[in-house]
Scaffold this active site. Structure first.
Site, short mmCIF file in Angstrom:
data_model
loop_
_atom_site.label_atom_id
_atom_site.label_comp_id
_atom_site.label_asym_id
_atom_site.label_seq_id
_atom_site.Cartn_x
_atom_site.Cartn_y
_atom_site.Cartn_z
N GLU A 117 -52.44 33.13 -14.47
CA GLU A 117 -52.89 31.88 -13.83
C GLU A 117 -52.59 30.68 -14.71
O GLU A 117 -51.93 30.79 -15.74
CB GLU A 117 -54.40 31.96 -13.52
CG GLU A 117 -54.70 32.24 -12.07
CD GLU A 117 -54.23 31.13 -11.13
OE1 GLU A 117 -53.83 30.04 -11.60
OE2 GLU A 117 -54.23 31.35 -9.91
N HIS A 147 -49.11 34.06 -8.11
CA HIS A 147 -49.03 33.53 -6.75
C HIS A 147 -47.92 32.49 -6.67
O HIS A 147 -47.73 31.69 -7.59
CB HIS A 147 -50.37 32.95 -6.28
CG HIS A 147 -50.83 31.72 -7.01
ND1 HIS A 147 -50.50 30.44 -6.60
CD2 HIS A 147 -51.62 31.56 -8.11
CE1 HIS A 147 -51.06 29.55 -7.40
NE2 HIS A 147 -51.74 30.20 -8.32
N ASP A 171 -48.63 26.31 -12.00
CA ASP A 171 -49.60 26.98 -11.13
C ASP A 171 -48.96 27.28 -9.78
O ASP A 171 -49.13 26.52 -8.84
CB ASP A 171 -50.84 26.10 -10.96
CG ASP A 171 -51.96 26.81 -10.24
OD1 ASP A 171 -52.04 28.04 -10.32
OD2 ASP A 171 -52.77 26.11 -9.60
N GLU A 181 -52.99 32.11 -2.82
CA GLU A 181 -54.08 32.00 -3.80
C GLU A 181 -54.76 30.66 -3.73
O GLU A 181 -55.98 30.56 -3.87
CB GLU A 181 -53.53 32.24 -5.22
CG GLU A 181 -54.60 32.38 -6.30
CD GLU A 181 -55.05 31.04 -6.88
OE1 GLU A 181 -56.07 31.02 -7.60
OE2 GLU A 181 -54.37 30.02 -6.64
#
Length: 784
Positions: free
Chosen positions: A165, A92, A104, A138
């Site tokens: 992730e 994402h 992230d 996300e």
């Protein structure tokens, strides 16, 4: 280059031009460049998806999510003649507000771009298609993955997925979820991954729900019925979801290792015959764990069950033979074994109570998280206390309960007691179906083997050096693996304690974990307490370290947080300039206020902030508005149960735009919100006697959050249509106080309404060791 360029567009909040335009355009530009250099063996298709949908999820106490016109960038790499089946790779590109989101999850998107580039230049065609999903929402609790897997036409061809992730910044990427079932996927990782790092223990911990996090893995599993592999960076979780999550903090080695692993696994799956028939291989779970990062051991859970039961049976047989070796003393031997068994459990319980008492005391006096920046403090404080208490209890037992009894016999008996305990735990965990029971197998098989190898040594006087060396050699593998596993769990859990809310005592959690590790590591060394002449020196040394550390902790010398530029460990604070309006049944405004709402994300709350903003102590503490859903506060997510209500209100002028809802008509209420920011929360509370029977969200079945109110999280991309929904209630004949209370919270994460002048001025006064994420919000309550 990919990583630096993506993180340069920050923050990438859903609905912002940075996320919906700049990041998307950059990805399309890079994908276009890759497509132009693709060999004749492949073809690339690109699609921009902007789905709208809704679903309910039991994460964070349960809530419902609604999204409108969010963005996915989807790329399909396939052979020239096409492919019927596909493997999905997911990352994402959005980030949480006010952060660059390098780990992230920009680094994963950078890795995926490079994998796409590498595969597309290969002269060898793939057997199956590879779909790369650059997921644009996300952080809004898994919305974009839901939009893709439930609505995109390519989703029907997906037979397996890899989700990339992060729960930390860099380091190794841990495989912490697989399946469901489909052992062949784990075998694919075992065969293909060049730098394996995987653990079924992490999977069972994560899926137990004790970690307040979730990933797109859940969406693909629950809504797509697709098996997959979930990987995440876990190192340095202290700066996860903060402004420090920048590209320069992610080492090149970490990126290279992740790229090597993921490229190899994707290529393996895309050329595997099993991918096309993945559902035929859906049989049972699998036990998997890496051995110090060198290789992964994996075997079907049913094989593990047989191994576990056989190991436990051999141990029980060994113990039975010892008890019955002298038939005339069998009952006496059995009593002594179970006495040692009970005393061992009692020593563990006493140790746990004593150490947790220290942890509660430290928390009560306001010294919680003293180990957050100085990790060694937790070992010196709770580790020494646990070891000292354990030794003290057994020393007292030896002196007063087993007075004048043969030392060698006692040592032998307490070894057998530990073996019995581990054998019972092994049998119970196996019966529960826990794959993590393999750890217990190690703690039964190797000590028993060591005991059988040196059986004669126990009958000799004293514990000779030869005996000690042989004994330590037998214990080497379980001890080394337990230390390796413990460090991995510590690395994951310690940073989480800084963002787990103010209702959990982090010192109690960490102290409990240290006690468990101490008990495990000492379980087969308790017998040495009965073999040695004296434990006085050891007790004095451990006690001295404990007392000195406790005094230093109580003095406040170990400050929890750090602003060190090279290794920051910040405190997390959410600060909202909030404007609230409450309306009665007739639509009249009965109350209006505004102020600054401050939430500290750990047990310390804002106690360390107030010295820097002293007027906070003189302001009004917000109380729960009992008649309003979620206490009349604009929660962005239903995490109210994780926080003590110590929010602070500093009076200042109103902010945000007022939201107006239409007047009620009948029991079925169509509602239209025509204006509002990209993030809103809807709170629903049926009045007494009313029941919310159905609504237009998800599958139509309302899902209540913790506390009984209903929570709907809304987000949108650009050019979304007005938010239209309906509720249907069963109501009593008389309802003088109304049928239902509806509240709408609006959150301004970017744009001209993002931060008021008062909020900006306040945030500048926060200390540099605090990461303060601030925005403006409104709360409007209506009664129908």
């Amino acid at each position: 280059g990919y990583l630096d360029n993506i993180t340069a567009i920050w923050p990438r909040t859903v609905g912002s031009p940075e996320n919906e335009v700049l990041a998307v355009n950059y990805l399309l530009e890079q994908i276009g460049a890759i497509e132009r250099e693709t060999t004749d063996a492949h073809k690339i298709s690109v699609d921009i998806q902007r789905p709208t949908g809704s679903f309910s999820i039991d994460f964070l106490g349960g809530f419902t999510s609604y999204y409108a016109n969010i963005t996915n960038v989807v790329v399909k790499l396939e052979p020239q003649n096409g492919a019927q089946h596909a493997v999905l790779s997911n990352c994402h590109f959005d980030s949480v507000p006010n952060t660059p989101g390098a780990s992230d999850d920009a680094v994963s998107c950078a890795v995926m771009l490079e994998i796409l580039n590498t595969l597309s230049k290969s002269p060898e065609p793939l057997q199956h298609a590879v779909i790369f999903l650059f997921n644009g929402a996300e952080e809004n609790i898994l919305q974009a993955s839901h939009g893709f897997i439930t609505q995109h036409e390519w989703a029907k061809s997906i037979r397996a997925f890899i989700n990339l992730e992060a729960a930390g910044v860099g380091g190794k990427e841990l495989v912490f979820q697989t399946g469901p079932e489909n052992p062949w996927l784990v075998q694919a990782y075992v065969v293909a991954a060049k730098h394996p790092f995987a653990s079924v223990v992490a999977q069972e911990i994560f899926q137990s729900g004790i970690i307040p996090a979730d990933t797109d893995f859940r969406i693909y599993r629950d809504f797509g019925n697709v098996p997959g592999i979930d990987l995440a960076f876990i190192e340095n979780g202290y700066i996860y979801h903060t402004k420090y999550d920048t590209s320069d903090r992610i080492l090149t080695d970490s990126i290279q290792r992740a790229g090597d692993n993921i490229l190899a696994v994707v290529k393996y799956l895309a050329t595997s015959d099993k991918l096309a028939k993945s559902f035929e291989y859906r049989h049972g779970h699998v036990v998997f764990f890496d051995v110090f990062g060198l290789f992964v051991l994996a075997y079907p859970a049913r094989v593990g069950t047989i191994m576990n039961y056989i190991t436990a049976a051999i141990a029980f047989l060994y113990l039975s033979k010892k008890v019955l070796q002298t038939k005339t003393r069998a009952i006496d031997n059995l009593k002594k074994l179970f006495t040692a068994f009970g005393l061992t459990l009692l020593s563990w319980l006493c140790t746990l109570v004593a150490v947790l008492t220290v942890a509660v005391f430290v928390s009560v006096i306001g010294r919680s998280l003293s180990w957050y920046t100085h990790f060694y403090v937790s070992v010196f404080l709770y580790g020494t206390a646990a070891a000292a208490k354990l030794i003290l209890v057994h020393t007292l037992i030896k002196k007063f309960f087993y007075k004048n009894m043969n030392k060698q016999y006692l040592g032998d008996t307490f070894f057998d007691a530990s073996l019995l305990i581990w054998s019972i735990i092994l049998a119970v965990m196996t019966q529960m179906g826990l794959c993590s029971a393999f750890i217990c197998t190690l703690w039964v098989a190797f000590p028993l083997l060591a005991k059988l190898m040196i059986h004669r040594e126990f009958s000799q006087k004293g514990a000779t050096m030869k005996f000690v060396m042989m004994y330590m050699l037998g214990m080497f593998i379980p001890y080394l693996y337990m230390m390796y596993l413990s460090w991995t769990v510590f690395e994951m859990f310690t940073p989480i304690m800084g963002r787990s809310g103010s209702e959990i005592l982090p010192d109690v959690v960490l102290a409990g974990f240290i006690v468990v590790i101490t008990v495990i590591l000492s379980s087969y060394f308790i017998n040495f307490i009965y073999l040695v002449k004296s434990t006085k020196t050891t007790l004095v040394a451990l006690s001295a370290v404990f007392v000195v550390t406790l005094v230093l902790v109580c003095s406040g010398i170990f400050f929890p947080y750090s602003s060190d530029a090279t290794n920051p460990k910040p405190m997390r604070v959410f600060v909202q300039h909030t404007s609230r309006r409450f309306h009665d049944l007739d639509g009249n405004l009965v109350k209006s206020d505004s102020g600054i709402w401050i939430n500290g994300f750990d047990y310390n709350g804002i106690s360390h902030i107030t010295p820097h903003v002293p007027e906070v102590n003189d302001t009004i503490r917000t109380t729960c508005e009992e008649q309003a859903p979620f206490c009349g506060l604009p929660w962005i997510l239903p995490v109210h149960f994780m926080f003590r209500l110590v929010n602070t209100e500093i009076t200042c002028e109103s902010v945000g735009k007022q939201i107006v809802l239409p007047p009620p008509i009948d029991t079925r209420r169509n509602i239209l919100i025509s204006a509002g920011p990209s993030h809103m929360s809807l709170y629903v509370r049926p009045c007494e006697g009313s029941v919310l029977s159905t609504w237009s969200f998800g599958d139509g079945t309302p899902v209540a959050s913790v506390g009984g109110d209903y929570f709907v999280f809304y987000s949108r991309g650009l050019q979304a249509t007005p938010w239209h929904f309906w509720l249907e209630l069963r109501v009593p004949e008389k309802h003088p106080n109304g049928i239902v209370s509806l509240a709408v919270a609006a959150h301004y994460f970017f744009g001209e309404d993002h931060k008021s002048p008062q909020l900006s001025a306040l945030l500048k006064r926060f200390p540099n060791w605090a990461f303060s994420s601030g925005w403006s919000s409104t709360y409007d309550l209506f009664v129908f």
